[in-house]
Design a protein around this motif. Structure first.
Motif, PDB file in Angstrom:
ATOM      1  N   GLU A  35      -3.163  30.263  43.878  1.00 37.65           N
ATOM      2  CA  GLU A  35      -1.742  30.594  43.870  1.00 37.65           C
ATOM      3  C   GLU A  35      -1.238  30.606  42.436  1.00 37.65           C
TER       4      GLU A  35
ATOM      5  N   ARG B  72       1.446  33.914  61.245  1.00 44.52           N
ATOM      6  CA  ARG B  72       0.986  34.186  59.880  1.00 44.52           C
ATOM      7  C   ARG B  72       2.177  34.554  58.988  1.00 44.52           C
TER       8      ARG B  72
ATOM      9  N   GLN C  38       1.651  40.640  44.606  1.00 38.55           N
ATOM     10  CA  GLN C  38       2.927  40.148  44.103  1.00 38.55           C
ATOM     11  C   GLN C  38       2.693  39.548  42.730  1.00 38.55           C
ATOM     12  N   LEU C  39       3.632  39.783  41.843  1.00 35.49           N
ATOM     13  CA  LEU C  39       3.456  39.397  40.448  1.00 35.49           C
ATOM     14  C   LEU C  39       4.612  38.535  39.989  1.00 35.49           C
ATOM     15  N   TRP C  40       4.303  37.585  39.143  1.00 36.91           N
ATOM     16  CA  TRP C  40       5.335  36.743  38.557  1.00 36.91           C
ATOM     17  C   TRP C  40       5.197  36.776  37.039  1.00 36.91           C
TER      18      TRP C  40
ATOM     19  N   TRP D 252       1.793  30.028  41.443  1.00 37.53           N
ATOM     20  CA  TRP D 252       2.919  29.152  41.192  1.00 37.53           C
ATOM     21  C   TRP D 252       2.494  27.955  40.376  1.00 37.53           C
TER      22      TRP D 252
ATOM     23  N   ARG E  50      -6.898  47.786  54.508  1.00 39.32           N
ATOM     24  CA  ARG E  50      -7.757  47.385  53.382  1.00 39.32           C
ATOM     25  C   ARG E  50      -9.036  48.213  53.358  1.00 39.32           C
TER      26      ARG E  50
ATOM     27  N   TYR F 188       4.423  43.193  56.108  1.00 37.74           N
ATOM     28  CA  TYR F 188       3.440  42.130  56.259  1.00 37.74           C
ATOM     29  C   TYR F 188       3.244  41.782  57.731  1.00 37.74           C
TER      30      TYR F 188
ATOM     31  N   GLN G 188      -1.437  45.964  45.185  1.00 40.05           N
ATOM     32  CA  GLN G 188      -0.098  45.687  45.712  1.00 40.05           C
ATOM     33  C   GLN G 188       0.228  44.200  45.598  1.00 40.05           C
TER      34      GLN G 188
ATOM     35  N   ARG H 235       3.678  32.519  55.539  1.00 40.04           N
ATOM     36  CA  ARG H 235       3.843  33.205  54.262  1.00 40.04           C
ATOM     37  C   ARG H 235       5.304  33.535  53.962  1.00 40.04           C
TER      38      ARG H 235
ATOM     39  N   SER I 251      -4.123  42.937  61.946  1.00 38.60           N
ATOM     40  CA  SER I 251      -5.260  42.099  61.579  1.00 38.60           C
ATOM     41  C   SER I 251      -5.662  41.198  62.739  1.00 38.60           C
TER      42      SER I 251
ATOM     43  N   ALA J 255      -0.115  41.792  59.730  1.00 42.76           N
ATOM     44  CA  ALA J 255      -0.623  40.579  60.369  1.00 42.76           C
ATOM     45  C   ALA J 255      -0.995  40.843  61.818  1.00 42.76           C
TER      46      ALA J 255
ATOM     47  N   ASP K 108      -4.453  35.536  44.637  1.00 41.18           N
ATOM     48  CA  ASP K 108      -5.453  36.302  45.355  1.00 41.18           C
ATOM     49  C   ASP K 108      -4.732  37.117  46.415  1.00 41.18           C
ATOM     50  N   ASP K 109      -5.344  38.165  46.869  1.00 45.56           N
ATOM     51  CA  ASP K 109      -4.672  39.029  47.837  1.00 45.56           C
ATOM     52  C   ASP K 109      -5.398  38.969  49.168  1.00 45.56           C
ATOM     53  N   GLY K 110      -5.688  37.742  49.615  1.00 47.19           N
ATOM     54  CA  GLY K 110      -6.349  37.594  50.905  1.00 47.19           C
ATOM     55  C   GLY K 110      -5.496  38.097  52.043  1.00 47.19           C
ATOM     56  N   LEU K 111      -4.178  38.031  51.877  1.00 47.02           N
ATOM     57  CA  LEU K 111      -3.215  38.522  52.846  1.00 47.02           C
ATOM     58  C   LEU K 111      -3.597  38.124  54.257  1.00 47.02           C
ATOM     59  N   VAL K 112      -3.474  39.045  55.163  1.00 49.06           N
ATOM     60  CA  VAL K 112      -3.604  38.722  56.576  1.00 49.06           C
ATOM     61  C   VAL K 112      -4.985  38.171  56.910  1.00 49.06           C
ATOM     62  N   THR K 113      -5.978  38.670  56.254  1.00 53.04           N
ATOM     63  CA  THR K 113      -7.324  38.279  56.616  1.00 53.04           C
ATOM     64  C   THR K 113      -7.605  36.843  56.237  1.00 53.04           C
TER      65      THR K 113
ATOM     66  N   ASN L 121       9.906  39.023  47.884  1.00 52.83           N
ATOM     67  CA  ASN L 121       9.819  40.427  47.513  1.00 52.83           C
ATOM     68  C   ASN L 121      10.202  41.397  48.620  1.00 52.83           C
TER      69      ASN L 121
END
Lengths: 454, 173
Positions: free
Chosen positions: A213, B42, A159-161, A215, B137, B59, A157, B46, B66, B63, A176-181, B53
């Motif tokens: 990142e 968080r 995000q792509l550029w 960008w 996850r 999210y 999932q 972000r 999490s 968050a 990277d998809d570290g997201l919330v963690t 998107n």
């Protein structure tokens, strides 16, 4: 029983005690964490310094801000204000090749136009959303509306550029998809679709793990992916940033960050190298590499290297004394630099999109409260930019040759749709769509793929 | 671009819903507020990428969950609560009371944190197995097994209560 459980869950949480008024605390913590992260890992294209205060200031007063009255200094070269624009006329100044609206992005993600290929097909993305958990892509012919669905890429999932949409291949990058963690970075990943073989291939490089990142990553004229890897970080002043009129930290005149430029083959995962060049922001223009000494703060000098001959020149772009370089785009021997240059008076921002030639000649600076996102289109002959003030908000196009500032829309969508590369005289922009939304102004967004009419 | 006004509007609008989700997971409104606050911080960090998107709410939910799971992990290794929580139903309550808030919250409190998260996400947030797996996850199989175990435990508690008879036409767990 499941239905009963649903009811019980709703009932059990239906009478919450009054919530503490904790949003100010959220903002304080968020700003602090952003500043800390800014001192951590920030990509050249994701420049954040100085933009924190924009909306809270610009949205309060619907009248255009008076920059002179606020004591904001004028830039070095020719200057244009948003109030000098005139409405763009469809059919005369531009034409819509196609538009695509998501009416309710408030409810769920939707479908997106992520760019236009060199042969004029739209990269159409569906998802990720609740009924389409993992994104799928199609090449859409804007003339017929026909979609050629591509094999599904293995991108989760993320995000792509899009960084290259050529006739031969599509190159997308994801973080990277570290997201919330906030877990360990998986690094930058590139996803390459070979249009002849109709196959996706994903590449990641352990050497680029710190460049987590996407960008700022660019495909160079040699077809390699160039990636800025964080090297040095601008220091936060002793005692923190001074506080502006609205109580916001004002980090104008920040020290810049620097990056080591690396490149990686998009065909051979083992071919990755340090280019031994320290840069701030960078971009390619034909066979030239253009970069600054630093970014996300002071810019330093601009350097231009002819990649064929190795010949190199440099010049002082003459940014204002307090200007932070936040965005950088090069095309047609011109350079667009988006900047934040401080907050004055009762909270009037000095934001600029400055255009200079690669010889150092000042072309124009669009200066106003709440303007950024300067991007050169149509081979560098036109500049698109975004404004956020209530009175002046929307998308603008500046005709560099004709000296005309055209206003395409009176609002810019909160939803980021309609972004990506486009060939020739095509460009992407967006405007709000859908019902009125308390949170986002409008519940949806309409992406435009338009063509400059010369 | 960090559109702070848009963030504030989003946070104000989403906060109550997130707080309810957090409460169902942790069983305490004050701690739920803390988790929501951490989750929203968080989200703030972000925010520019989320707006790009349109994934703000998803999210934010992630968050908050999490933040709760992080806390649960820390708590399980550092804290040993010795006093019963007076806000939760006692064993006697469970045996005698109808299926009400306290019974449910007591039953939820008896579940391991991830099982609780699965139940709340599947049956309060109405997320699919795949969505729940993506949020936590983990694999869809893990969500199914965690949810199944959680429902087994909940059923044993809730069906022992006087109003626990299975409703006509209700879906079997």
């Amino acid at each position: 029983m499941v239905n009963e459980l649903r009811e019980l869950l709703r009932d059990a949480s239906s009478a919450p005690p009054q919530a503490p008024g904790d949003l100010p605390a959220v903002l304080r913590s968020g700003r602090r964490r952003v500043r800390l992260r800014r001192a951590g890992v920030v990509g050249a294209g994701a420049l954040t310094a100085g933009v924190v205060a924009l909306a809270s200031v610009a949205w309060v007063d619907p009248a255009p801000e008076d920059l002179e009255a606020a004591g904001i200094p004028r830039p070095a070269g020719p200057t244009v204000r948003l109030a000098e624009s005139r409405p763009a006329v469809e059919g005369t100044d531009y034409r819509d090749v196609t538009t695509y609206a998501n009416e309710d992005l408030d409810a769920d993600n939707g479908q997106y136009v992520d760019g236009v290929t060199d042969d004029g097909l739209l990269l159409f993305r569906d998802g990720p959303r609740s009924d389409q958990l993992f994104p799928r892509f199609a090449l859409l012919d804007p003339a017929t509306g026909e979609k050629d669905w591509l094999p599904r890429p293995d991108v989760g999932q993320a995000q792509l550029w899009a960084v290259e949409l050529s006739e031969d291949r599509l190159v997308l990058v994801s973080p990277d998809d570290g997201l919330v963690t906030d877990g360990p970075s998986a690094g930058l990943t590139a996803h390459v679709f070979d249009r002849a073989d109709r196959r996706w291939r994903s590449l990641a490089w352990p050497e680029l793990r710190r460049a987590s990142e996407p960008w700022g990553a660019e495909v160079g004229p040699d077809g390699r992916l160039y990636v800025p890897v964080p090297a040095t970080r601008g220091k936060v002043p002793e005692g923190g940033w001074p506080t502006g009129p609205g109580g916001e930290a004002d980090d104008a005149d920040a020290e810049g960050d620097t990056f080591d430029l690396w490149s990686a083959s998009l065909t051979d995962a083992g071919d990755v190298r340090d280019e031994r060049l320290r840069v701030g922001a960078f971009d390619f223009d034909g066979d030239s590499l253009v970069w600054t000494d630093s970014s996300n703060g002071a810019a330093g000098r601009v350097h231009v290297r002819d990649l064929d001959t190795g010949e190199e020149t440099s010049f002082d772009p003459r940014l204002g004394e307090r200007c932070n370089l936040l965005g950088f785009d090069v095309a047609g021997d011109r350079i667009a630099m988006s900047q934040y240059c401080g907050t004055y008076g009762d909270g009037v921002r000095d934001d600029r999109v400055q255009v200079v030639t690669t010889d150092g000649e000042q072309v124009v600076t669009v200066q106003d409260d709440g303007v950024d996102g300067g991007r050169l289109v149509a081979g560098g002959d036109f500049l698109t930019l975004t404004a956020y003030g209530r009175a002046s908000g929307g998308t603008y196009v500046y005709d560099i040759g004709g000296g005309r500032l055209l206003r395409l829309s009176e609002a810019h969508s909160s939803w980021a749709v309609g972004q990506g590369p486009a060939p020739g005289d095509l460009f992407l922009w967006n405007e709000p769509a859908g019902r009125v939304s308390e949170v986002f102004g409008r519940s949806g967004a309409r992406a435009h793929v338009s063509e400059i009419l010369r | 671009m960090r559109d702070e006004a848009a963030f504030v509007e989003f946070a104000a609008s989403a906060r109550e819903r997130l707080r309810r989700t957090a409460y169902l997971m942790c069983g305490d409104w004050d701690r739920a507020s803390d988790f929501v606050q951490e989750g929203l911080v968080r989200v703030y960090v972000r925010w520019p990428r989320l707006v790009r998107n349109g994934g703000e709410l998803a999210y934010a939910r992630k968050a908050v969950v999490s933040a709760y799971l992080d806390h649960a992990r820390r708590r399980s290794s550092t804290e040993r609560p010795t006093e019963p929580d007076p806000a939760l139903a006692s064993a006697e309550d469970v045996a005698t009371a109808v299926v009400d808030r306290q019974t449910l919250m007591a039953a939820l409190a008896g579940l391991p944190p991830r099982q609780r998260a699965c139940v709340v996400l599947r049956y309060f947030e109405d997320l699919s197995v795949a969505e729940t797996a993506a949020l936590l996850r983990c694999t869809e199989g893990t969500v199914k097994s965690q949810t199944s175990r959680a429902l087994f435990s909940l059923r044993s508690v809730l069906e022992d209560s006087p109003s626990g008879e299975q409703a006509e036409g209700a879906v079997s767990w």
